[in-house]
Design a protein around this motif. Sequence first.
Motif, mmCIF file in Angstrom:
data_model
loop_
_atom_site.group_PDB
_atom_site.id
_atom_site.type_symbol
_atom_site.label_atom_id
_atom_site.label_comp_id
_atom_site.label_asym_id
_atom_site.label_seq_id
_atom_site.Cartn_x
_atom_site.Cartn_y
_atom_site.Cartn_z
ATOM 1 N N CYS A 157 1.031 -1.150 -0.041
ATOM 2 C CA CYS A 157 0.149 0.197 0.018
ATOM 3 C C CYS A 157 0.897 1.208 -0.073
ATOM 4 N N LEU A 213 6.456 -3.493 -8.997
ATOM 5 C CA LEU A 213 4.891 -3.679 -9.128
ATOM 6 C C LEU A 213 4.405 -2.923 -10.384
ATOM 7 N N VAL A 215 0.946 -1.737 -12.147
ATOM 8 C CA VAL A 215 -0.677 -1.491 -12.264
ATOM 9 C C VAL A 215 -1.228 -0.757 -13.441
ATOM 10 N N VAL A 359 -2.695 3.846 -3.607
ATOM 11 C CA VAL A 359 -2.563 2.387 -4.462
ATOM 12 C C VAL A 359 -2.532 1.432 -3.355
ATOM 13 N N TYR A 361 -2.155 -3.189 -3.551
ATOM 14 C CA TYR A 361 -1.871 -4.180 -4.307
ATOM 15 C C TYR A 361 -1.740 -5.442 -3.601
ATOM 16 N N LYS A 363 -1.247 -9.972 -3.699
ATOM 17 C CA LYS A 363 -0.964 -11.197 -4.273
ATOM 18 C C LYS A 363 -1.247 -12.125 -3.468
ATOM 19 N N ASP A 376 -3.777 -11.437 -8.498
ATOM 20 C CA ASP A 376 -3.259 -10.118 -8.276
ATOM 21 C C ASP A 376 -4.630 -9.363 -8.009
ATOM 22 N N THR A 378 -5.659 -5.333 -7.301
ATOM 23 C CA THR A 378 -5.339 -3.834 -7.323
ATOM 24 C C THR A 378 -6.411 -2.902 -7.159
ATOM 25 N N PHE A 439 -11.666 -3.081 -6.114
ATOM 26 C CA PHE A 439 -10.429 -3.970 -6.508
ATOM 27 C C PHE A 439 -10.506 -4.723 -7.868
#
Length: 454
Positions: A157, A213, A215, A359, A361, A363, A376, A378, A439
Motif C-alpha cells: 500500500c 509492481l 498497475v 494505491v 496491491y 498477491k 493479483d 489492485t 479492487f
Amino acid sequence: MRHILVIGSGKSTSYLFKYLLDKSDSENLHITVGDLDLDNAKKMIGNHQNATAITLDVFDKTSRENAVKNADIVISMLPARFHIEVAKDCLTYGKNMVTASYISDEMQALDQQAKDKGLVFMNEIGVDPGIDHMSAMQVIDRIRDNGGKMILFESFCGGLVAPESDNNLWNYKFTWNPRNVVVAGQGGAAKFLQENTYKYIPYHRLFRRTEFLDVEGFGRFEAYANRDSLKYQSVYGLDNIRTLYRGTMRRVGFSRAWQAFVLLGMTDDSYTIDDSENMSYRDFVNSFLPYSPTDSVELKFRHALKIDQDDIVWDKFVELDIFNPNKMVQLKKATPAQILQKILMDSWTLAQEDKDMLVMYHKFGYELDGKKHQIDATMVCVGEDQTYTAMAKTVGLPVAIATLAILNKKITTPGVQLPIHKEVYTPILKELEDYGIIFKETKVPYLGYNPLNI
C-alpha cells in the motif's frame, strides 16, 4: 435522534462527515464533533442542521465523559495513543466505539470487558490498516471456501501523489504525516517469510531491497518491506503459508535516493543537533560529511555516496535545495529527522491544486487440485482536491460505514476487534464500490519467489 460522537476533525475526516451527514435524515442521526480546534470542527460540518461542533479536550475528563455519555456510538479519530482514555469511558457508559488505528496492547487488554458488556470496539477500519484487511480476507476466504490452500500472500500500500500532480523528480509528495515518512522502517529489522524461510532486512539495507509492481493504467511502482510482515499471520489464518510479505509502495527510484539520507544519518531521531536553529540547509548536510579545506559540500556529498554528477539521483538532491546556504533550519534542539522533515516539506507539501492517490496491491498464491494458481488484486483511488483527498476517502468511508452498521445492529460480535470477518467486510466492501473504491482482480501464472522451479 441517534447520536454519533466523533472526537477529532483532522484531515482524514472529510468523507467521514460527508457520509454521516448525507445519511443523517434517512438514518435519524445527529453528529457531534468534538475537537480542541472548534473552528476546524465547525468547518467540517458547515451549517448542517443535524450536526453540532463542541470544544473537546481529550485530557479534560469531565467534558470527555459528558460527551461520551450523551452519545449512542463513539468514533475516535484522535492520534492512536489517545484512544485508550476514550475506550475506558465507552466501557464505563456502555458505548460502542470505532477507530481507524492499530490495536494497541492497552486496547487489547479491554477485550474481555467489552465482551462482558456486549460492546463492539471496532479498530483498524481505515485504509492501512482497514481496507487492506477486508480486501485480503475476502479473497483468502473465497480461496479456502473453494478448497484451495494458501501458499503466498503479499500486500502493498502507498499514499502517493496523483499522476496529474506528479511534478518533481522524486515522484512523491506528503499525503499523510510527514514524520512517519522520514522515520519509516526504523526500530528493528524488517521481518518476513520467503519460501518457508524467515528473512530479515536491517534498516541500513531496507531501501535497497525492493520489489517492482506494475498497475495497469498507472505504470510501475517499487515497494520496500514493512517492519513486521508476520504480525497478521495467525490473524489471517496463514500459519502454514510459505511466503508472507507486506510492503510500502513508492515510485521507482525513490528508495535508491532515500538510501542516501539513511546512510548519512539524516533520518536519525535519537539525538539533537547543537545550534540547529542557526544552521543553514547547507550546514546541515555538511555536518554529516568529512572536513576538506578545498572540496565543496556538493563534491563531498557525491563522493561519500558514490553518485556521479550525471546521475538522475544527483538531480533529485539538487531539486530539494539542500545545499542552499541561505535557507535556515530555524528549529531549536532538533533531531536530524526533524530537520530533514522541514527541508522536505518545502518541496513535497501538496499544493492547493494538487491531488493525492492511494494505491493497494495484493498477491494471492494458492494450490488447488494439485496445481498452483495466483490472483493479483489492485485498487487505485485518486483524490478530488485538498479537502476530499484519496487518503480521507479510504480512511473515513470504512469508518463511517462500519459505525452505521454497528448502530443498526448489522455488526454485533462484541469485543476489541479488526474487520476480518465476513459479517463486517462483505457489506462494507460492497458499499465502498459505490464510491469508486474497487479492487480489480487478475489471474496470473504463479511464480512464487523462484520462477526457475516452475
